[in-house]
Design a protein around this motif. Structure first.
Motif, short mmCIF file in Angstrom:
data_model
loop_
_atom_site.label_atom_id
_atom_site.label_comp_id
_atom_site.label_asym_id
_atom_site.label_seq_id
_atom_site.Cartn_x
_atom_site.Cartn_y
_atom_site.Cartn_z
N ALA A 92 -8.54 1.20 6.25
CA ALA A 92 -9.26 1.38 5.05
C ALA A 92 -10.02 2.46 5.13
CB ALA A 92 -8.18 1.25 4.21
N MET A 93 -10.50 3.96 5.95
CA MET A 93 -12.14 4.30 5.93
C MET A 93 -12.79 4.67 5.13
SD MET A 93 -12.45 4.74 9.26
CE MET A 93 -10.26 5.12 10.91
N ALA B 200 -5.43 -3.72 -3.09
CA ALA B 200 -4.32 -3.24 -2.53
C ALA B 200 -3.73 -1.36 -2.99
CB ALA B 200 -2.93 -3.82 -3.36
N LEU B 201 -3.66 -0.54 -3.54
CA LEU B 201 -3.31 -0.05 -4.43
C LEU B 201 -4.17 1.26 -3.31
CD1 LEU B 201 -1.30 1.98 -5.52
CD2 LEU B 201 -2.83 1.74 -7.58
N ASP B 202 -5.73 0.97 -3.53
CA ASP B 202 -6.41 2.04 -2.55
C ASP B 202 -6.03 2.64 -1.22
OD1 ASP B 202 -8.12 3.89 -2.74
OD2 ASP B 202 -10.05 2.48 -2.73
N GLY B 203 -5.74 0.64 -0.58
CA GLY B 203 -5.56 0.29 0.36
C GLY B 203 -4.07 0.70 1.33
N ARG B 205 -3.18 4.06 -0.08
CA ARG B 205 -3.55 5.35 -0.32
C ARG B 205 -4.23 5.50 1.14
NH1 ARG B 205 -8.16 7.90 -0.74
NH2 ARG B 205 -9.08 6.37 -2.08
N GLN B 206 -5.85 5.25 1.53
CA GLN B 206 -5.88 4.87 2.63
C GLN B 206 -4.98 5.07 3.97
OE1 GLN B 206 -10.45 3.32 1.82
NE2 GLN B 206 -9.77 3.48 0.57
N ALA B 211 -1.69 -1.61 5.47
CA ALA B 211 -1.42 -2.10 3.77
C ALA B 211 -0.33 -3.25 4.34
CB ALA B 211 -1.32 -1.45 2.55
N GLU B 212 0.88 -2.39 4.92
CA GLU B 212 1.69 -3.37 5.67
C GLU B 212 2.03 -4.70 6.35
OE1 GLU B 212 5.88 -0.15 5.40
OE2 GLU B 212 4.76 0.14 7.38
N THR B 213 0.88 -3.89 7.35
CA THR B 213 1.11 -4.58 8.52
C THR B 213 -0.52 -5.82 8.04
OG1 THR B 213 0.66 -3.15 10.15
CG2 THR B 213 -0.60 -4.82 10.68
N VAL B 214 -0.50 -5.94 6.65
CA VAL B 214 -1.47 -7.38 5.77
C VAL B 214 -0.20 -7.92 5.47
CG1 VAL B 214 -4.08 -6.45 6.81
CG2 VAL B 214 -2.75 -6.42 5.06
N GLY B 215 0.63 -6.90 5.10
CA GLY B 215 1.95 -8.25 4.73
C GLY B 215 1.82 -7.42 2.90
#
Ligand SMILES: Nc1ncnc2c1ncn2[C@@H]1O[C@H](COP(=O)(O)OP(=O)(O)O)[C@@H](O)[C@H]1O
Ligand SMILES: [Mg+2]
Lengths: 251, 327
Positions: A92-93, B200-203, B205-206, B211-215
Motif C-alpha cells: 500500500a504505497m 483494511a478498506l484503504d489497503g 483500494r491501494q 490485502a488478500e495476502t495478509v488474510g
C-alpha cells in the motif's frame, strides 16, 4: 519422517494451449529452505500463485499443515500462516511503512470489522508490526511513506509483512531481484535466520544465494519438475546442466 | 497536514457562521442555501467513504439518495392523508416524525446498498461504474412508473416533518438539524477511516493483492463500506426531501449520482471535508452562474475539468498544499 508442512500433488495449470505447470509434486519440510529454480517462463511464479491461492490449479491438490487447502481463498490461506512475498512488490504505497505492517497483523488477526478504535493505537497490532520492522531493519523508517522507499527497502517490507502473519511457511518469489551484491548477501544471511521461524519455498535466480542457502533444490523446466535433490546432486545432474545451468560451467 | 486541518475548520465554521449572520439579518433564503449545502455534503461524505477510501467508483448513489427521499415522501404522505401504508398482516401507519423517517431511510437504503453492493462488487473498474449506474436507472424508472406515489410528478408534502422540541419550519432550526447531522456523520467517517476497518478498506483500494495476502477478504470489507456509504447518502436523501417538502424520481436520476460525485471530486477525493468544500462550491456556482446563464453547467464542466487535470487533490488538496509548501 514427519509430515511435510506443505505438499503439492500433481499440480497442473494451463494458459490456453500453454502448460505452465505440468503434474508438479513437491514438498516443503519443517526447517528447510527448498529452492525452486528454472529458466524464465518455466512456471515458477505460476506455481507460487497457486500455492498462495491467487490462481486455481486445473488439477492437483495442495495440503498445508495436514489440511487440504486447494479450495481455500488467498485470505484464508494467509490466516493459516502461509506467508507470501511478491516478485514485484505489492504494497500500500500511500500508507506508511508501519501502516503496511499493521495491515499484516490486522489481516492475520481476522478482526477487521472494528469501526471506532484508532487502529494505530492498538498495541495488539502495532507491537507485532514494530517487532517485524525491527527484525527486517526498517524500525527507523516506520513513519516513512511506503512509496518513498528504495527498491531494496520495499523488499524488506514485504518480508516484514510476511512476519506479521506468524508464518508457518514462507513463499518467496525472487526476493533478491534487483537487490545488488551487498543486498543479496545480507538477505542471504537473513533468510537463513528466517528459516528457523518457518520453512521457506524460495524461487530465486541468484545461484550463489541458492547454493548457499538451499537444503533441497527443485528444477523446473517447461512446467515440469526435472529434478529434486541436494545442492550437490543438482549441480551434478546432467539434465539440469543441459536444461538450465547450460554451458556456464557451474561449480 | 496541519494546513488541511485549518482549512477544514474554516469551511466548517463558515457553514455555521453564514446562516447565523443571515438569521440575524433576516435573510432566510441564505439559510436555506446553507442547509442545502449541509445536506448535499452529507450525501457526498457518504459517497466519499466508498469512492475515496474504498476506491469504489459508484455512479449509482442516486439510488440511495432517492430511497431516502421516498422513505420520507411515502411515510409523510400517508400521515398527511391519514391512510396507513398497509393493514395486513400488521398495521403500518405513516409518520411525520423526522427521527422515525431517518431511521427508516437509513435501514432501507442500507439494505438496498447491501443487495446492490453484493451484486456489483463482483465486478471492478468500468464494469462496476456501469453496474451501479444500471441499478440507479432501474430505481429511477421504477419510481416514474409507480403511480401510487406520484409517478413522474413526484409527491408533495405540505408541512415539513417534525422533530421533538424544535420548530422545523423555522429555517435556522432546520439548518441546525442538518448541521448537527453533518457533524455527526463527519465524526463517524473520520473514526471509521482511522479504524481497523478503515485501514483494511484503504489497503484493499491501494493494493488488493496485498490485502488478500495478509488474510483480508476485500469483497466483505468493500460490501460493508458500500452499505454504510449507501445508508449515509440515504439519510441525506430524507433530509433533502424534507428541505424541499417534495420528492420526485429525479432524486434517482443519474444526474443526481453525477452531482454527488462532483461534490466529491471538486472538494477532493478521500478528503474528509472534501464533499463539504465541493457542495459549497457547487451551490455557489449554481446560485451565481445560474443567475447569469441557463447554461451554467458548461462552466461547472470547465471547473471540473480544471480540477481533474490540474488539481487532483480537489479544492482541499490544492488550498492546503498552497498554504503548506512542504506538504
Ligand atoms: N496469466 C497468464 N496468462 C497467460 N500466460 C501466462 C500467465 N501467467 C504466466 N503465463 C505464462 O506461463 C509461463 C510460465 O510463467 P511464470 O510462471 O511467470 O514463469 P517464471 O516465474 O518461471 O518465469 C510463461 O510462458 C508465461 O508467459
Ligand atoms: Mg517469475
Amino acid at each position: 519422517m514427519t509430515e511435510p508442512v506443505l505438499a503439492l500433488t500433481g499440480i497442473s495449470r494451463s494458459f490456453g494451449a500453454l502448460r505452465a505447470n505440468d503434474d508438479i509434486s513437491l514438498t516443503l519440510r519443517a526447517g528447510e529452505i527448498h529452492a525452486l529454480i528454472g529458466p524464465n517462463g518455466a512456471g515458477k511464479s505460476t506455481l507460487i500463485q497457486q500455492i498462495a491461492g491467487a490462481l486455481k490449479p486445473d488439477r492437483g491438490r495442495i495440503t498445508f499443515l495436514g489440511r487440504d487447502i486447494t479450495g481455500l481463498s488467498t485470505a484464508s490461506r494467509a490466516r493459516l500462516g502461509l506467508a507470501r512475498t511478491f516478485q514485484i512488490s505489492a504494497l500500500a504505497m500511500e500508507h506508511t511503512v508501519l501502516q503496511n505492517a499493521v495491515l499484516g497483523a490486522l489481516g492475520y488477526s481476522g478482526r477487521v470489522f472494528r469501526f471506532f478504535r484508532p487502529v494505530m493505537d492498538d498495541p495488539a497490532l502495532v507491537e507485532p508490526a514494530r517487532a517485524a520492522l525491527a527484525r527486517t531493519g526498517l524500525a527507523d523508517l516506520a513513519h516513512q511513506r511506503t512509496g518513498a522507499l528504495s527498491h531494496g527497502q520495499r523488499r524488506q517490507l514485504e518480508v516484514a509483512i510476511a512476519l506479521t502473519l506468524e508464518p508457518r511457511a514462507f513463499l518467496m518469489d525472487e526476493p533478491m531481484a534487483g537487490m545488488g551484491a551487498d543486498g543479496s548477501r545480507m538477505l542471504t544471511d537473513f533468510l537463513r535466520t528466517l528459516s528457523r521461524d518457518a520453512p521457506i519455498l524460495l524461487v530465486e535466480h541468484d545461484m550463489d544465494a541458492v547454493f548457499a542457502l538451499a537444503d533441497r533444490i527443485s528444477v523446473l523446466d517447461y512446467g515440469r519438475v526435472i529434478a529434486t535433490g541436494s545442492v550437490d546432486e543438482i549441480r551434478a545432474h546432467p539434465e539440469v546442466r543441459r536444461a538450465y545451468l547450460g554451458g556456464e560451467g557451474v561449480g | 497536514m496541519i494546513a488541511e486541518r485549518w482549512l477544514n475548520a474554516a469551511l466548517y465554521l463558515a457553514l455555521l457562521a453564514v446562516p447565523l449572520a443571515a438569521w440575524a439579518l433576516d435573510e432566510p433564503f441564505v439559510i436555506t442555501l446553507a442547509t442545502k449545502i449541509a445536506i448535499l455534503a452529507i450525501a457526498g461524505v457518504g459517497l466519499n467513504l466508498a469512492l475515496g477510501l474504498g476506491g469504489l467508483v459508484s455512479l449509482g448513489h442516486a439510488a440511495f439518495f432517492g430511497i431516502g427521499g421516498y422513505a420520507m415522501g411515502i411515510l409523510a404522505s400517508h400521515a398527511q392523508s391519514y391512510t396507513p401504508l398497509m393493514q395486513s398482516p400488521f398495521l403500518i401507519e405513516g409518520t411525520k416524525s423526522m427521527p422515525v423517517i431517518w431511521l427508516v431511510a437509513i435501514v432501507v437504503s442500507a439494505a438496498a446498498a447491501l443487495v446492490i453492493g453484493a451484486l456489483s462488487l463482483r465486478t471492478t473498474g468500468v464494469y462496476f461504474i456501469m453496474v451501479t449506474l444500471a441499478f440507479g436507472q432501474m430505481l429511477f424508472f421504477f419510481a416514474i412508473s409507480w403511480p401510487a406515489y406520484g409517478g413522474e410528478d413526484g409527491l408533495s408534502i405540505y408541512v415539513r416533518n417534525g422533530f421533538p422540541g424544535l420548530n422545523t419550519l423555522d429555517p435556522i432550526q432546520f439548518f441546525a438539524i442538518a448541521f448537527v447531522i453533518l457533524s455527526l456523520v463527519l465524526i463517524l467517517v473520520s473514526r471509521l477511516s482511522r479504524s481497523a476497518f478503515g485501514l483494511a478498506l484503504d489497503g484493499a483500494r491501494q493494493n488488493v493483492a496485498r490485502a488478500e495476502t495478509v488474510g483480508i477478504n476485500p469483497f466483505r470489507v468493500r460490501l460493508v463500506a458500500f452499505t454504510i456509504s449507501g445508508a449515509i447518502t440515504g439519510l441525506a436523501g430524507a433530509l433533502f426531501a424534507d428541505l424541499n417538502r417534495f420528492v420526485s424520481p429525479s432524486m434517482f436520476s443519474w444526474q443526481t449520482s453525477g452531482e454527488i460525485m462532483i461534490f466529491v471530486i471538486l472538494g477532493g477525493v478521500a478528503r474528509l471535508y472534501g464533499p463539504l468544500a465541493g457542495a459549497m462550491l457547487f451551490i455557489l456556482l449554481e446560485h451565481f452562474l445560474g443567475g447569469i446563464s441557463e447554461f451554467w453547467h458548461i462552466y461547472l464542466g470547465l471547473v471540473l475539468l480544471g480540477v481533474v487535470l490540474f488539481a487532483r487533490g480537489g479544492l482541499i488538496g490544492t488550498l492546503s498544499r498552497a498554504a503548506a509548501p512542504h506538504d
